[in-house]
Structure formats: C-alpha cells, structure tokens
Design an enzyme around this catalytic site. Structure first.
Site, mmCIF file in Angstrom:
data_model
loop_
_atom_site.group_PDB
_atom_site.id
_atom_site.type_symbol
_atom_site.label_atom_id
_atom_site.label_comp_id
_atom_site.label_asym_id
_atom_site.label_seq_id
_atom_site.Cartn_x
_atom_site.Cartn_y
_atom_site.Cartn_z
ATOM 1 C CE LYS A 192 20.128 -16.525 -4.544
ATOM 2 N NZ LYS A 192 18.567 -16.824 -5.391
ATOM 3 C CD GLU A 195 16.019 -20.095 -7.192
ATOM 4 O OE1 GLU A 195 16.586 -19.291 -6.164
ATOM 5 O OE2 GLU A 195 16.245 -21.309 -7.056
ATOM 6 N N GLY A 245 16.895 -21.005 4.699
ATOM 7 C CA GLY A 245 16.851 -22.010 3.466
ATOM 8 C C GLY A 245 17.018 -23.351 3.960
ATOM 9 N N GLY A 250 22.564 -25.188 3.293
ATOM 10 C CA GLY A 250 23.010 -24.427 4.343
ATOM 11 C C GLY A 250 24.516 -25.007 4.765
ATOM 12 C CD GLU A 267 17.446 -18.315 11.945
ATOM 13 O OE1 GLU A 267 16.937 -19.203 12.530
ATOM 14 O OE2 GLU A 267 17.951 -17.652 12.993
ATOM 15 C CB CYS A 301 11.611 -23.110 8.942
ATOM 16 S SG CYS A 301 10.933 -21.482 9.695
ATOM 17 C CD GLU A 401 12.123 -28.450 6.324
ATOM 18 O OE1 GLU A 401 13.089 -28.415 5.440
ATOM 19 O OE2 GLU A 401 12.005 -27.370 7.225
#
Ligand code: NAD
Length: 510
Positions: A192, A195, A245, A250, A267, A301, A401
């Site tokens: 997947k 989107e 993601g 996660g 990750e 990331c 982040e």
C-alpha cells in the site's frame, strides 16, 4: 539581489490527462469493489496528477487471498535464487528504461525537484540490482561439531506473506528498499503506497508484470491507512508487516499486529543532530548542513534538522549557514536547476509554520525565513529556508520532527556535553560529527545512539550498508545483507546419524 534564490515557473509541460491507478490483484488491474476513486493534485502546480482506485477491506481481502495462495502453492518460494535474481535484474533494467516517466510522476505527486527524482529512480534501480545479488546468496548454517552422531542444519526460509506500507516522501525509493529484498527471500506481498503518492508504485507493478513476475506474488492496494492499512496489519493471513512512516502510526501498527503476533519492522521518524567542532572543515560542514536540512524540503526522515555547534564558532557558523541558505534554489520542481520544491499539503505547511512560530514564542531567534514562500506563477505551497538559533534542548523545535526546511541551532562546550545533547532524544535514526580529529569522530560514533553515524559527511547511503533506527526511530534494518535477512525465518533441522540413540524407556517385554 533577491533575498532568497527563488525559481519561478518553468517551461516544462504538465501532462494533459491524469495518470489512472488501479489495484493490482492476482496479476490483473482492478477498480475498487466499491467503484470509488480518489485524486491527487500536484502540491506545486495544483494540477490533477492521478486518479486512483480507493481501496477498502474487500479489496485487501482479495489481494491477501492472492498473496497467500501464491505463497502457499510453493511455486514462487521454490524458484531458484538464480531465477529470482533474473527477475529482479529485469525490473532494474525496466526502471532505467522508464526513468523519465517515473521521475515526472514522482515529482508531480510529491513536489520534489525533478533532478532529485531522477537520481532517486536511478538509485532505486541500483538497489534492485543489489537485491538480485543477495537472491543468489541466501543460505543458512551447518553444524558439524555436535558429536559424531549428529548433524545440525539451520535453513533460511521466506517468512511468508508480507504487507508493505510506504510513505509519501520517497515513494519509489522506499518501496525499492523493501520489495526486491522480500522477493529475493521468496516472500509474496501486498503493497500500500501513501494515498498522496500512489502512481509510481503502480508503474512499478506494471514493470514487474512486464518482467514476468507470476500472478499473485506482488499485489498492490491503493487507498488510505483506514481501512486499507488497518486490514493489512490485522489480517491473520499476513506473516510480517514492513512499514515506513511516522512514529505515531508505527506504534499503532505494532498494536494492530500484536493480535496475531506478526513480525513488524519499522522505519520511523528522526530528529537527527550534526555536531560541529571548531577544528572541522567548515566549508564542507556548512554545505552539508544546508543539504541535510533543505534536501526534499526537509520532508526527510534523515533530515539534519538540529545542529549542535561549538560555542567558539557558533556565530560565524550561523552567519555562513544563513548566507548559503539564501543561495539554495527553491521553487518550481519541474525546473532542473531547482534543489527544493513544494511542501506536500497545505495542512503540513501549517504544521511546519506552527512549530516555527512556537519556537519564536519560546524565546528562540528566527535568523532566516520563518514563513511561506511565494513562487511566481505557482499556486502550490512552499516554505522559506529557515534558520533558528538560541534553541534550548527542551523546546519542541529541538525535540520533535518538524519535517520542513527548518534548522535548529544548539550549542556545546565539550564532547561529553555534545554527546549528551545528541542522546537526549526519543529518536535515534542518524547522527553526524564534523571534526578533523579522528579520536573525536570515533568516540562520537561509538557513543551516539543512532542507527547510522556519519563522520565528516551527511546522508551518504549505499545499497550495501544497512539502514534503520534505534529508540523510537524504528526496529529492524533495510539494505545490506540485513535487508534480506528481515524477510527470512530460521528453521533448525537436527539429524541423527545412524541408529545410535539410547532408548529413553527400557522395554519390559523381552
Ligand atoms: P504516515 O505514518 O502518516 O503514513 C505512512 C503510511 O502509513 C501511508 O501509506 C499511510 O496511508 C499509512 N497509514 C496511515 N495510518 C495507518 C494505519 N492506521 N494503519 C496502517 N497504515 C496506515 O507517514 P507519512 O506522513 O506518509 O510519512 C512521513 C513520516 O515517515 C515521517 O515521520 C518520516 O520521518 C517517516 N519516514 C521514515 C523513514 C525511515 O526510513 N526511517 C523514511 C521516510 C519517511
């Protein structure tokens, strides 16, 4: 001279028709069971790029049935490493052939610069080739020292059906850090993509079919985390989930997968520090800091979003960073000279700005940028290169982040203090040190809590070297030989040689 280096709209033409993306299930392209679709518009140009099938639990069910059947019928897992490698190499060649097409779709959906997208697609093809080399080198162990009457074997077997869930910031590169390794191991998959960026994963599916990938081995379901991602992480037919993601999603995936105790590899995010000592090559360090924070508009990331600079040089270093930041070409992603493109969505742009404004209210100094950037001729959202000094370790701008082109500057006096600041973080993805002293670099590399440490460089990556995080940046590793190990299970075979086993029960009937 303009304050910032802004690249106005380029001559490059947008495609007239949107890319049509469907699910790939059991070897055929399908609309959603519901018939629903969703659209993606370019974050830089506001143009319709993709119309995609909008998946639901029924579509996932069909894809999982196909992946499960393709694994359980043994056909794919019993192919030789040579045959799997041949397929992966063919895909790599097809990626090279279609690089321009893939790069354009990647740029239009994500807002990243076209020259960067081209380099990422080239890098992805290299990873497919590297994974092909691993496909021919999967082996376990033999134990010949268990005594004369035993031989022990450790077989490496594919883990089974794998759900692959990817983010929007490096759509083609990240699926290429997972899929060829899963295929090399003999797994079957359901993928997947985000989107926001479904198109290039669909193109990859087309290339897999062209290369001869058997039906059901690779399935793709398009759509949102809820319901598609949720079904892919809870269904008992899935043996492993590999996810890239956000840390928040996660953590949710670990919970979702715990119902059936699937293996989960993650990750996740980072708040990656670079420490700069006075003896460093400052020209290289300033350039790497600009690269670290502005690459992919900071939506990375590995973004080097906080630097920790020695007190003696901090003012000089900030002045040089601000000056160089003004030269970085921000603007139309379709112009090959652009280095920094658009921000993925208006909501995300607001989130970045909220962090910056909060930092100002917390007492930090905004030395450059700190707001949206207008690019002549473009309606999409862009954010100015932003440098914030006087940042304290407890501020959200130093800990969370931001995922934008925003640099936080902290200071230190001693190596111990710098390392303490580096490790004072929930994340542990990557860290860097700049010094000409090898002892400083080595001590830093040993003590920094991070999956990757760079010394006198930033964000160099190789297919041969593993990548992943510690702490809340993830679990498991991609790339390198570890990349394929993630998708393998060990099976122990213990063999007795000859009829030497003493009976456990002495028979009473003589
Ligand atoms: P995200 O977590 O919002 O979404 C990632 C994927 O998960 C998307 O496909 C999304 O549809 C899906 N998803 C959402 N909710 C889900 C659910 N409940 N169950 C299953 N799937 C679900 O992340 P994003 O915004 O697409 O990407 C940005 C994040 O990714 C950042 O935090 C970044 O640091 C991280 N990232 C990490 C790495 C790495 O290698 N460590 C690389 C790239 C990006």
């Amino acid at each position: 001279m303009s304050e910032l280096n802004v690249v106005a709209i380029s001559e490059a033409k947008l495609p007239l028709d949107p890319f049509v993306a469907r699910h790939l299930i059991a070897g055929s392209w399908r609309d959603s069971c519901s018939g629903e679709t969703f659209e993606r518009t370019s974050p830089s140009h506001g143009a319709l790029v993709t119309r995609a099938a909008k998946g639901n639990a029924q579509d996932v069910d069909a894809a999982l049935q196909a992946a499960r059947a393709a694994f359980d019928d043994n056909a794919w897992r019993s192919t030789s490493g040579k045959d799997r490698a041949t397929l992966l190499l063919k895909v790599a060649d097809l990626i090279d052939r279609d690089r321009e097409k893939i790069a354009l779709l990647e740029t239009l959906e994500s807002g990243k610069p076209i020259s960067q997208a081209r380099a990422e697609i080239e890098g992805a093809a290299d990873i497919w080739r590297y994974a092909a080399s691993l496909a021919r080198n999967i082996h376990g162990e033999s134990h010949n020292s268990l005594g004369d009457d035993f031989l022990g074997l450790v077989l490496k077997e594919p883990i089974g059906v794998v759900s692959i869930i990817t983010p929007w910031n490096f759509p083609f590169l990240i699926v290429s850090q997972k899929l060829p390794f899963a295929l090399a191991a003999g797994c079957t998959v359901v993928i997947k993509p985000s989107e926001m960026t479904p198109a290039t994963t669909v193109v990859l599916g087309e290339l897999l079919i062209e290369a001869g990938c058997p039906a059901g081995v690779v399935n793709i379901v398009l759509g949102y985390g809820d319901p598609v991602g949720i079904a892919m992480t809870t269904d008992k037919r899935v043996d492993m989930v590999t996810f890239t993601g956000s840390t928040a999603v996660g953590k949710g995936i670990v919970k979702a997968a715990s119902g059936t105790l699937k293996k989960v590899s993650l990750e996740l995010g980072g708040k990656n520090p670079q420490v700069i000592f006075p003896d460093a090559d400052l020209d290289s360090a300033v350039d790497a800091v600009a690269f670290g924070v502005y690459f992919n508009a900071g939506e990375c990331c590995n973004s080097g979003s906080r630097i920790i600079v020695h007190e003696d040089i901090v003012e000089e270093f900030i002045a040089r960073t601000v000056s160089l930041s003004k030269d970085v070409p921000f603007g139309d992603p379709l112009d090959p000279s652009t280095k920094v493109g658009a921000i993925i969505t208006p909501d995300h742009q607001q989130k970045i700005d909220a962090y910056v404004q909060q930092a100002g209210q917390d007492g930090a100094d905004i030395r450059l940028g700190g707001g949206p950037l207008q690019v002549p001729g473009l309606s999409g959202q862009f954010y100015k290169p932003t440098v914030i000094s006087n940042v304290k370790a407890e501020m959200p701008i130093a800990r969370e982040e931001v995922f934008g082109p925003v640099l936080s500057v902290l200071t230190f006096k001693t190596l111990d203090e710098a390392i303490a600041l580096v490790n004072d973080a929930d994340y542990g993805l990557s860290a860097g040190v700049w010094s000409e002293n090898v002892h400083t670099c080595l001590e830093f590399a040993r003590k920094a809590q991070a999956g990757t440490v760079w010394t006198n460089t930033w964000m160099d990556g190789f297919a041969e070297l593993p990548f992943g995080g510690v702490k809340e940046s993830g679990q498991g590793r991609e790339l390198g030989k570890y990349g394929v190990e993630e998708f393998l299970e060990a099976k122990t075979v213990t063999m007795r040689i000859g009829r030497t086993r003493a009976p456990w029960v002495e028979t009473r009937t003589k």
